[in-house]
Design a protein around this motif. Structure first.
Motif, PDB file in Angstrom:
ATOM      1  N   ILE A  51      80.588  -2.663 -55.516  1.00 58.97           N
ATOM      2  CA  ILE A  51      81.270  -2.020 -54.284  1.00 58.97           C
ATOM      3  C   ILE A  51      79.265  -1.493 -53.701  1.00 58.97           C
ATOM      4  CG2 ILE A  51      81.806  -0.080 -53.927  1.00 58.97           C
ATOM      5  CD1 ILE A  51      84.181  -2.093 -54.324  1.00 58.97           C
ATOM      6  N   TYR A  52      79.620  -1.865 -52.454  1.00 59.81           N
ATOM      7  CA  TYR A  52      77.948  -0.597 -53.266  1.00 59.81           C
ATOM      8  C   TYR A  52      77.939   0.120 -51.775  1.00 59.81           C
ATOM      9  CZ  TYR A  52      75.392  -4.636 -54.171  1.00 59.81           C
ATOM     10  OH  TYR A  52      74.901  -5.825 -55.040  1.00 59.81           O
ATOM     11  N   GLN A  53      77.511   1.297 -51.615  1.00 55.99           N
ATOM     12  CA  GLN A  53      78.046   2.850 -51.114  1.00 55.99           C
ATOM     13  C   GLN A  53      76.050   3.661 -51.298  1.00 55.99           C
ATOM     14  OE1 GLN A  53      81.275   4.947 -51.250  1.00 55.99           O
ATOM     15  NE2 GLN A  53      80.977   3.155 -50.188  1.00 55.99           N
ATOM     16  N   LEU A  54      76.025   4.070 -49.949  1.00 60.60           N
ATOM     17  CA  LEU A  54      74.977   4.269 -49.283  1.00 60.60           C
ATOM     18  C   LEU A  54      75.063   6.028 -49.121  1.00 60.60           C
ATOM     19  CD1 LEU A  54      74.978   1.343 -48.327  1.00 60.60           C
ATOM     20  CD2 LEU A  54      73.111   2.276 -46.385  1.00 60.60           C
ATOM     21  N   ASP A  55      74.374   6.567 -49.484  1.00 62.12           N
ATOM     22  CA  ASP A  55      74.347   8.314 -49.524  1.00 62.12           C
ATOM     23  C   ASP A  55      73.011   8.584 -48.701  1.00 62.12           C
ATOM     24  OD1 ASP A  55      75.043  11.167 -49.685  1.00 62.12           O
ATOM     25  OD2 ASP A  55      74.484  11.330 -51.399  1.00 62.12           O
ATOM     26  N   TYR A  56      73.336   9.848 -47.842  1.00 61.99           N
ATOM     27  CA  TYR A  56      72.239   9.602 -47.339  1.00 61.99           C
ATOM     28  C   TYR A  56      71.683  11.661 -47.172  1.00 61.99           C
ATOM     29  CZ  TYR A  56      69.346  11.821 -42.982  1.00 61.99           C
ATOM     30  OH  TYR A  56      68.467  11.703 -42.650  1.00 61.99           O
ATOM     31  N   ASN A  57      70.720  11.610 -47.673  1.00 60.89           N
ATOM     32  CA  ASN A  57      70.275  12.625 -48.510  1.00 60.89           C
ATOM     33  C   ASN A  57      69.797  12.693 -48.114  1.00 60.89           C
ATOM     34  OD1 ASN A  57      70.341  15.048 -49.902  1.00 60.89           O
ATOM     35  ND2 ASN A  57      69.631  13.987 -51.907  1.00 60.89           N
ATOM     36  N   ASP A  58      68.577  14.515 -47.101  1.00 60.73           N
ATOM     37  CA  ASP A  58      67.392  14.445 -46.809  1.00 60.73           C
ATOM     38  C   ASP A  58      66.893  15.874 -47.531  1.00 60.73           C
ATOM     39  OD1 ASP A  58      68.765  15.729 -45.448  1.00 60.73           O
ATOM     40  OD2 ASP A  58      68.196  15.814 -43.429  1.00 60.73           O
ATOM     41  N   GLU A  59      67.177  16.336 -48.136  1.00 57.77           N
ATOM     42  CA  GLU A  59      66.849  17.407 -48.769  1.00 57.77           C
ATOM     43  C   GLU A  59      65.664  16.945 -50.205  1.00 57.77           C
ATOM     44  OE1 GLU A  59      70.688  19.102 -50.194  1.00 57.77           O
ATOM     45  OE2 GLU A  59      70.812  18.957 -48.294  1.00 57.77           O
ATOM     46  N   LYS A  80      65.389   3.684 -52.492  1.00 54.09           N
ATOM     47  CA  LYS A  80      65.779   4.671 -51.257  1.00 54.09           C
ATOM     48  C   LYS A  80      65.301   4.386 -50.291  1.00 54.09           C
ATOM     49  CE  LYS A  80      64.322   9.708 -50.038  1.00 54.09           C
ATOM     50  NZ  LYS A  80      64.043  10.351 -50.541  1.00 54.09           N
ATOM     51  N   LEU A  81      65.631   3.984 -49.003  1.00 59.63           N
ATOM     52  CA  LEU A  81      64.525   4.376 -48.349  1.00 59.63           C
ATOM     53  C   LEU A  81      65.621   4.888 -47.080  1.00 59.63           C
ATOM     54  CD1 LEU A  81      63.649   2.011 -46.091  1.00 59.63           C
ATOM     55  CD2 LEU A  81      65.287   0.723 -45.471  1.00 59.63           C
ATOM     56  N   ASN A  82      64.542   5.679 -46.555  1.00 60.72           N
ATOM     57  CA  ASN A  82      64.670   6.800 -44.974  1.00 60.72           C
ATOM     58  C   ASN A  82      66.166   7.450 -45.509  1.00 60.72           C
ATOM     59  OD1 ASN A  82      62.325   5.551 -43.632  1.00 60.72           O
ATOM     60  ND2 ASN A  82      63.995   4.493 -43.262  1.00 60.72           N
ATOM     61  N   SER A  83      65.789   8.366 -46.127  1.00 63.57           N
ATOM     62  CA  SER A  83      66.556   9.396 -46.986  1.00 63.57           C
ATOM     63  C   SER A  83      68.096   8.802 -46.887  1.00 63.57           C
ATOM     64  CB  SER A  83      67.290  10.120 -45.821  1.00 63.57           C
ATOM     65  OG  SER A  83      65.784  11.088 -45.626  1.00 63.57           O
ATOM     66  N   PHE A  84      68.153   7.474 -46.927  1.00 67.56           N
ATOM     67  CA  PHE A  84      69.615   6.811 -47.290  1.00 67.56           C
ATOM     68  C   PHE A  84      69.412   5.844 -49.023  1.00 67.56           C
ATOM     69  CE2 PHE A  84      71.109   6.358 -42.969  1.00 67.56           C
ATOM     70  CZ  PHE A  84      72.291   6.598 -43.539  1.00 67.56           C
ATOM     71  N   TYR A  85      69.964   6.841 -50.373  1.00 68.67           N
ATOM     72  CA  TYR A  85      69.928   5.977 -51.588  1.00 68.67           C
ATOM     73  C   TYR A  85      71.123   4.788 -51.280  1.00 68.67           C
ATOM     74  CZ  TYR A  85      67.563   9.993 -52.691  1.00 68.67           C
ATOM     75  OH  TYR A  85      66.083  10.842 -52.948  1.00 68.67           O
ATOM     76  N   TYR A  86      71.082   3.966 -51.760  1.00 63.14           N
ATOM     77  CA  TYR A  86      71.525   2.303 -51.899  1.00 63.14           C
ATOM     78  C   TYR A  86      71.851   2.625 -53.643  1.00 63.14           C
ATOM     79  CZ  TYR A  86      69.484   0.610 -48.338  1.00 63.14           C
ATOM     80  OH  TYR A  86      69.704   0.645 -46.542  1.00 63.14           O
ATOM     81  N   PHE A  87      73.391   2.372 -54.005  1.00 64.04           N
ATOM     82  CA  PHE A  87      74.292   2.262 -55.027  1.00 64.04           C
ATOM     83  C   PHE A  87      74.960   1.049 -55.377  1.00 64.04           C
ATOM     84  CE2 PHE A  87      73.127   6.871 -54.841  1.00 64.04           C
ATOM     85  CZ  PHE A  87      72.462   7.195 -55.611  1.00 64.04           C
ATOM     86  N   LYS A 113      74.734  15.420 -41.173  1.00 63.21           N
ATOM     87  CA  LYS A 113      73.395  14.729 -42.132  1.00 63.21           C
ATOM     88  C   LYS A 113      72.855  14.351 -41.789  1.00 63.21           C
ATOM     89  CE  LYS A 113      74.169  16.829 -47.013  1.00 63.21           C
ATOM     90  NZ  LYS A 113      73.612  16.409 -48.068  1.00 63.21           N
ATOM     91  N   ILE A 114      74.174  12.793 -41.484  1.00 59.96           N
ATOM     92  CA  ILE A 114      73.233  11.835 -39.988  1.00 59.96           C
ATOM     93  C   ILE A 114      73.151  11.706 -38.995  1.00 59.96           C
ATOM     94  CG2 ILE A 114      73.565   8.951 -39.682  1.00 59.96           C
ATOM     95  CD1 ILE A 114      74.778   9.496 -42.469  1.00 59.96           C
ATOM     96  N   LEU A 115      74.340  12.400 -38.380  1.00 56.52           N
ATOM     97  CA  LEU A 115      73.948  12.747 -36.871  1.00 56.52           C
ATOM     98  C   LEU A 115      72.843  13.686 -36.960  1.00 56.52           C
ATOM     99  CD1 LEU A 115      75.598  12.860 -34.334  1.00 56.52           C
ATOM    100  CD2 LEU A 115      77.227  14.933 -35.256  1.00 56.52           C
ATOM    101  N   LYS A 116      73.073  15.157 -37.580  1.00 53.75           N
ATOM    102  CA  LYS A 116      71.785  15.889 -37.501  1.00 53.75           C
ATOM    103  C   LYS A 116      70.835  14.902 -37.455  1.00 53.75           C
ATOM    104  CE  LYS A 116      69.212  19.653 -39.444  1.00 53.75           C
ATOM    105  NZ  LYS A 116      69.009  20.821 -40.814  1.00 53.75           N
ATOM    106  N   ARG A 117      70.474  13.965 -38.650  1.00 51.94           N
ATOM    107  CA  ARG A 117      68.904  13.219 -38.083  1.00 51.94           C
ATOM    108  C   ARG A 117      68.941  12.341 -37.025  1.00 51.94           C
ATOM    109  NH1 ARG A 117      66.241   9.734 -42.279  1.00 51.94           N
ATOM    110  NH2 ARG A 117      64.565   8.824 -40.840  1.00 51.94           N
TER     111      ARG A 117
END
Length: 189
Positions: A51-59, A80-87, A113-117
């Motif tokens: 399973i691959y999951q991306l989490d957006y964290n710009d904090e 990590k790429l542009n506030s996206f963390y790959y797991f 959060k992604i919508l705000k970006r």
């Protein structure tokens, strides 16, 4: 060790499609190593269900503490790429263990959060459009009799129209994701 590169484009709102793409590659025997945006690098491996999951964290928080939380739940941090963390993690029989966010509220917050970006990018887009295209036209600084100017501005405007359509698509898609994740009780209100 056999390596391969693939070129794909995923916009901000396509993170679920990107996760699915990475899972399919692993299922086909290609483990994700990293990406620079459009080029994805893979290493040959045994075909497995991951399973691959991306989490957006710009904090701007403690990144090591942030990553430790996911590691405690069995998620392997990739990059990590542009506030996206790959797991990633090996697929579990228990469905809840296959999701970084197990509740719809957390999933919706990530989409917000992604919508705000996306809104910030769209605002920047309009500011640049105003400064580079509209102001020169209204101030008389534009020389429309010049073929070079007309050509450059036409190309510039075409690119901006395409970018605007992409931004609007992302905005619509993210809003649809958020609406789908809302609690059924919230929809009735």
């Amino acid at each position: 060790m056999e390596l391969k590169k693939m070129h794909r484009f995923f916009s901000l709102a396509d993170f679920k499609d990107e996760e699915h793409f990475l899972m399919e590659q692993h299922r086909s025997g290609w483990k994700f190593l990293g990406t620079g945006g459009y080029t994805y690098r893979f290493e040959a491996c045994q075909p497995e269900e991951y399973i691959y999951q991306l989490d957006y964290n710009d904090e701007e928080n403690d990144e090591s503490g942030y990553l430790a939380i996911y590691e405690d739940y069995g998620w392997e941090y990739i990059m990590k790429l542009n506030s996206f963390y790959y797991f990633r993690k090996k697929k579990s029989e228990i469905e809840e263990e296959n999701q970084i966010f197990s509740d719809n509220t957390s999933k919706a917050e990530c989409c917000k959060k992604i919508l705000k970006r996306q809104v910030i990018l769209l605002t920047t887009f309009f500011t640049v459009l105003l400064c580079c295209f509209i102001i020169p036209l209204t101030n008389g600084g534009a020389n429309w009799s010049s073929l070079a100017f007309r050509t450059v501005m036409t190309i510039f405007l075409c690119i901006y129209v395409l970018l605007f359509l992409l931004h609007m698509r992302n905005f619509r898609k993210l809003n649809q994701m958020i609406a789908a994740l809302r609690n059924p009780l919230e929809r009735e209100e």
